[in-house]
Motif scaffolding. Structure first.
Motif, PDB file in Angstrom:
ATOM      1  N   ASP A 161      -5.015   5.530  -0.900  1.00  0.00           N
ATOM      2  CA  ASP A 161      -5.747   4.863   0.179  1.00  0.00           C
ATOM      3  C   ASP A 161      -7.143   4.401  -0.249  1.00  0.00           C
ATOM      4  O   ASP A 161      -7.897   3.857   0.562  1.00  0.00           O
ATOM      5  CB  ASP A 161      -5.824   5.750   1.425  1.00  0.00           C
ATOM      6  N   ALA A 219      -3.978  -4.398   5.848  1.00  0.00           N
ATOM      7  CA  ALA A 219      -4.478  -3.610   4.713  1.00  0.00           C
ATOM      8  C   ALA A 219      -5.652  -2.739   5.144  1.00  0.00           C
ATOM      9  O   ALA A 219      -5.732  -1.555   4.784  1.00  0.00           O
ATOM     10  CB  ALA A 219      -4.900  -4.538   3.582  1.00  0.00           C
ATOM     11  N   ILE A 233       0.840  -1.206   0.000  1.00  0.00           N
ATOM     12  CA  ILE A 233       0.000   0.000   0.000  1.00  0.00           C
ATOM     13  C   ILE A 233       0.872   1.251   0.000  1.00  0.00           C
ATOM     14  O   ILE A 233       0.546   2.248  -0.658  1.00  0.00           O
ATOM     15  CB  ILE A 233      -0.969  -0.043   1.197  1.00  0.00           C
ATOM     16  N   LEU A 278      -5.863   1.399   4.553  1.00  0.00           N
ATOM     17  CA  LEU A 278      -6.686   1.916   3.469  1.00  0.00           C
ATOM     18  C   LEU A 278      -7.833   2.774   3.991  1.00  0.00           C
ATOM     19  O   LEU A 278      -8.273   2.628   5.126  1.00  0.00           O
ATOM     20  CB  LEU A 278      -7.234   0.754   2.638  1.00  0.00           C
TER      21      LEU A 278
END
Length: 226
Positions: A59, A77, A53, A81
């Motif tokens: 995001d 994750a 990421i 995000l």
């Protein structure tokens, strides 16, 4: 002295039998003599998400995670995000999700009720195929941790993911600038060459299994599409 306690087993479709053990407050998922994952050694699986990421730099990504396991990569994750992201998780065994909701419920928390999660009980290769034939949108990132590395240890069918054809399909299922990230317990020069041969820009990253720079050395390959 604490002993490992066998809590349950899971027969993987067209594959091997996994065992869930507890050892005090820790849990382990084991295949034969191979400890595939444990709550004591989770850092590299979390780094699979964190570093991917960070490399994406967005995001609101739509990502695909192959293998739920103990949920380390998925939860990492979800923590990175934003609210508009979508996290598709493919897990081949529904028993693994039962373990997440049952014996490991304290570890899981409310992660499986996250509205960004699209959990599928299926082969991750099928979702890659869907993105290629237009059945579903392409992904900003595909994160693969379905085995102990780029081989079919748990399930022979996983080998196709790591073949030249499988890697080309993963590449084509990515958006421009997308990343294919693959976790492995050990280096694999032949696999790294296959990644290069797909035309992706490949970086091999060495990461420890524990955040205190201790534990086993694991490998993550990041292969980015131009």
């Amino acid at each position: 002295m604490l002993r490992r306690e066998l809590l349950d087993t899971a027969d993987v479709h067209d594959g091997e039998t996994l065992e869930l053990f507890s050892h005090g407050r820790d849990f382990m998922i084991v295949l034969g003599r191979n400890e595939l994952m444990s709550t004591r050694m989770r850092f590299s699986e979390e780094q699979l998400a964190d570093l991917t990421i960070a490399r994406l730099g967005k995001d609101n990504a739509r990502i695909l995670i192959g293998g739920y396991g103990m949920g380390f990569t998925y939860r990492a994750a979800a923590a990175k995000l934003g609210a508009k992201a979508q996290i598709v998780v493919a897990e081949i065994s529904d028993k693994i999700i039962e373990w997440a909701k049952g014996p490991m419920a304290e570890l899981t928390g409310d992660a499986l009720s996250d509205p960004r999660l699209d959990l599928r009980i299926c082969d991750v290769a099928a979702l890659i195929d869907d993105a290629n034939d237009g059945t579903s949108p392409k992904f900003d990132a595909i994160l693969l941790d379905v085995d102990n590395g780029p081989d079919g240890l748990v399930r022979d069918a996983n080998n196709r993911l790591y073949s030249r054809t499988g890697l080309a399909k993963a590449r084509d299922a990515l958006m421009p600038g997308g990343i294919l990230a693959v976790w492995s317990a050990a280096p694999d020069p032949a696999f790294r060459k296959r990644l290069h041969d797909t035309g992706l820009e490949v970086v091999e990253w060495n990461v420890r299994s524990r955040p205190n720079n201790k534990g086993a050395h694991h490998i993550i390959w990041f292969a980015q599409k131009s």
